[in-house]
Write an enzyme that holds these catalytic residues in place. Structure first.
Site, PDB file in Angstrom:
ATOM      1  N   GLY A 117     -73.197-138.166  85.276  1.00 51.39           N
ATOM      2  CA  GLY A 117     -73.076-137.206  86.367  1.00 51.39           C
ATOM      3  C   GLY A 117     -74.425-136.574  86.642  1.00 51.39           C
ATOM      4  N   SER A 127     -73.629-135.597  81.049  1.00 51.76           N
ATOM      5  CA  SER A 127     -75.047-135.843  80.806  1.00 51.76           C
ATOM      6  C   SER A 127     -75.599-136.565  82.022  1.00 51.76           C
ATOM      7  CB  SER A 127     -75.215-136.726  79.566  1.00 51.76           C
ATOM      8  OG  SER A 127     -74.774-138.032  79.873  1.00 51.76           O
ATOM      9  N   LYS A 128     -76.882-136.829  81.976  1.00 52.13           N
ATOM     10  CA  LYS A 128     -77.515-137.561  83.079  1.00 52.13           C
ATOM     11  C   LYS A 128     -76.810-138.890  83.329  1.00 52.13           C
ATOM     12  CE  LYS A 128     -82.266-136.124  83.082  1.00 52.13           C
ATOM     13  NZ  LYS A 128     -83.222-136.076  82.049  1.00 52.13           N
ATOM     14  N   ARG A 129     -76.262-139.439  82.270  1.00 55.42           N
ATOM     15  CA  ARG A 129     -75.673-140.768  82.353  1.00 55.42           C
ATOM     16  C   ARG A 129     -74.376-140.780  83.179  1.00 55.42           C
ATOM     17  NH1 ARG A 129     -72.400-142.704  79.459  1.00 55.42           N
ATOM     18  NH2 ARG A 129     -72.407-140.925  78.058  1.00 55.42           N
TER      19      ARG A 129
END
Ligand code: GLU
Length: 485
Positions: A260, A256-258
Site C-alpha cells: 500500500g 508497508s510500502k509493499r
C-alpha cells in the site's frame, strides 16, 4: 489530584512519516486534547544516522499540515528542551554511569563473534536467544585482562530474575517473563546510547504520563520499565502504556510500502485533505462509539478515549479514504476549495496565478466539486479553460473524426453560431433541439463528441456550463478545429 496528562509522539524519521506514524501521532494528539493535556514531539535519532534535518523538518511540517499542533517540541520549544535525542547525549551518559555505579548495569566485553557463538549454541539447544550473562559478575582481574586485550565494553542493563507485569490501557494486564528479556545494551562501545535507554530516560524527565504507540513496541516495554526502576521512579509514577493495534494492508500483512501507499507525502501530493486523512486514520483502530464515518477534528478531540481503541488490527482501505476525501471536498466552501485548488493548478502550470485566472477557476470549481475525490484531479479537469494551444487527447481523437461525429459537430456549430446570449441554458437548448430532437441521437453520442471537441477529453466538468465559462468564441473555434482533424 491526578497528574496533568502529557502524551508524546516520538518517531525516528528516516524518511517521510508514514500512515502508521501518523495514526499514532493523531491518537497521541487527540488524547492530549481530549484530556486538556500536553502534546509533546520528540525526535528519536540515537539509533540511526539516517534521521536527517530534512526529515525532521518534513515531519514537523506534516504535523502542522495535518493540524496536529504541538505544545512542546523542536521549533515550538518548551520546558524540556532540547527535543532531539542526539542533543541530549550527556543526559543519557550521566544516567548510564549512575546505573553502573548502582550495579544495575555492568560493562560487557563480549565481542560480536562471541555473542554470535552464544546465539548459535542457543539455537542448537533450542533455547530462547539472548545474552547469557557472561560479563555480569566479572572479577577485577578479568576486567583488567579484557582491558589489556584492548576490548571496548558496552554497557548492559542487568535484568533481575522474575518478570514484569503492567496494565496496558488497551490490552489489559501484560506479563513478560525475564527468561525472555535478557540483559540488554544501554550504551554501545562508542558511547552512543540505544533507544531503550534514551526513550525511557526522556519519558521520565519530560514527565510523560501516557505512552500511546504502536504495538510493535510492546515487547520493549519491560526493558523501559527496568530503566524507570533503575532511575528510582516509583511505580505509581511510571507512564501508562497503551499499544495501538497494527495497521494492516488489504492482504492482511502489516501495511508497508509493499502492500500500500504509506508515505503521507504521497497522500498530500495526490490531494487528500488533512481533515480526511485524520478522519480516516482516526477510525483505524478507534471508533467514536457509533457507526459514524464522518468525524471532524473537533469531534475526534471531544470523543477520543483510549477505552474505545480496539486491540485487534485495523485494515487500511483506500476506497474508504477516497470516499471520505470526496465528502470533505464537497463540504468545503468555494473559497476554501479555491485555496486548496490553486497550488495544484499552478504546480501543473495550468495557471500562473493572475487575478483573471483565479476568478475563472472560482467560477469553474462548483462544476467539479461533486465530481472529484482528490484535488490532483483538478488540473486535468480545468485545463481546457486555460490552454492557449488547444489539443484533443490522443486517445480521444478517433472518437470525433468518424463521419457520424463530424456531422454532429457540424450541426452543433451551425446551431451555436447564432446564439447571442451565451449561457449554459441557451447552449443546452440549441444542442438538445438540434442533436437530440432533430437528429434523433442519444445524448451520450451527441454530447460526447461536443465534449471532446470543447475539452479535449471524455472526462470533463458538465458540458454546457463548461462551454459557458469557455466563452462563445473559443467554443466555436474549438469545434471548428475539431472538424479539421
Ligand atoms: N522512536 C520509536 C520509533 O519510531 C518510537 C518510540 C516510542 O514511541 O516509544 O519506532
Amino acid at each position: 489530584m491526578s497528574k496533568k496528562v502529557k502524551v508524546r509522539f516520538a518517531p525516528s524519521p528516516t524518511g517521510d512519516l508514514h500512515v502508521g506514524n501518523i495514526r499514532t501521532a493523531l491518537f497521541d494528539w487527540a488524547y492530549a486534547r481530549h484530556t486538556g493535556g500536553t502534546f509533546l514531539f520528540r525526535i528519536e535519532d540515537t539509533d540511526t544516522t539516517r534521521v536527517t534535518d530534512e526529515y525532521i523538518a518534513a515531519a514537523i511540517d506534516t504535523l502542522k499540515w495535518l493540524g496536529l499542533h504541538l505544545d512542546e517540541g523542536p521549533e515550538v520549544g518548551g520546558e524540556n528542551c532540547p527535543y532531539l535525542q542526539s542533543q541530549r547525549l550527556d543526559i543519557y551518559a550521566m544516567w548510564a554511569q549512575k546505573f553502573l555505579d548502582q550495579k544495575d548495569a555492568y560493562h560487557c566485553y563480549c565481542s560480536a563473534e562471541e555473542l554470535e557463538a552464544t546465539r548459535e549454541r542457543q539455537r542448537a539447544a533450542n533455547v530462547a536467544p539472548g545474552y547469557d550473562g557472561t560479563c555480569r559478575d566479572l572479577s577485577a582481574d578479568q576486567i583488567a585482562a579484557h582491558k589489556d586485550n584492548g576490548r571496548i565494553p558496552v554497557i548492559r542493563m542487568r535484568m533481575p530474575d522474575g518478570g514484569t507485569t503492567f496494565v496496558d490501557q488497551i490490552r489489559g494486564e501484560v506479563s513478560f517473563d525475564h527468561k525472555f528479556v535478557p540483559d540488554f545494551v544501554l550504551v554501545r562501545g562508542d558511547g552512543s546510547p540505544l533507544y531503550t535507554l534514551a526513550v525511557a530516560v526522556d519519558d521520565v524527565l519530560m514527565k510523560v504520563t501516557h505512552v500511546l504507540r504502536g504495538e510493535d513496541l510492546l515487547s520493549s516495554t519491560p526493558r523501559q520499565i527496568r530503566v524507570y526502576q533503575a532511575m528510582g521512579v516509583a511505580e505509581a509514577d511510571y507512564p501508562l502504556f497503551a499499544h495501538l493495534p497494527f495497521v494492516m494492508g488489504q492482504d492482511n500483512a502489516k501495511l508497508s510500502k509493499r502492500n500500500g501507499e504509506v508515505s503521507i507525502a504521497w497522500y498530500r501530493d495526490k490531494g487528500f485533505l488533512p481533515e480526511a486523512i485524520c478522519n480516516y486514520l482516526a477510525l483505524l483502530g478507534w471508533s467514536p462509539g457509533d457507526d459514524r464515518e464522518n468525524v471532524s477534528m473537533k469531534e475526534i478531540c471531544e470523543l477520543f478515549t483510549v477505552e474505545k481503541v480496539h486491540s485487534s488490527p485495523a485494515r487500511f482501505d483506500m476506497k474508504k479514504l477516497e470516499a471520505i476525501n470526496g465528502d470533505k471536498i464537497r463540504a468545503l466552501t468555494i473559497d476554501e476549495f479555491l485555496t486548496w485548488s490553486l497550488p495544484f493548478l499552478t504546480k501543473e502550470k495550468v495557471i500562473t496565478g493572475t487575478d483573471a485566472e483565479i476568478a475563472l477557476v472560482k467560477k469553474a470549481l462548483p462544476l467539479i466539486q461533486e465530481r472529484i475525490i482528490m484535488l490532483s484531479e483538478i488540473p486535468q479537469m480545468l485545463k481546457f479553460l486555460f490552454v492557449t494551444k488547444f489539443e484533443v487527447e490522443a486517445d480521444s481523437v478517433s472518437k470525433i473524426t468518424d463521419d457520424a461525429s463530424k456531422s454532429v459537430l457540424k450541426r452543433a456549430l451551425k446551431e451555436l453560431e447564432p446564439i447571442t446570449q451565451w449561457s449554459h441554458d441557451s447552449i443546452e437548448g440549441a444542442l438538445r433541439s438540434s442533436l437530440i430532437e432533430d437528429m434523433g441521437l442519444k445524448p451520450r453520442i451527441a454530447f460526447g463528441a461536443v465534449r471532446i471537441a470543447i475539452t479535449g477529453s471524455t472526462i470533463s466538468p458538465p458540458l454546457f456550463e463548461s462551454m459557458e465559462l469557455l466563452g462563445k468564441d473559443a467554443s466555436l473555434a474549438r469545434i471548428s478545429q475539431a472538424l479539421a482533424l
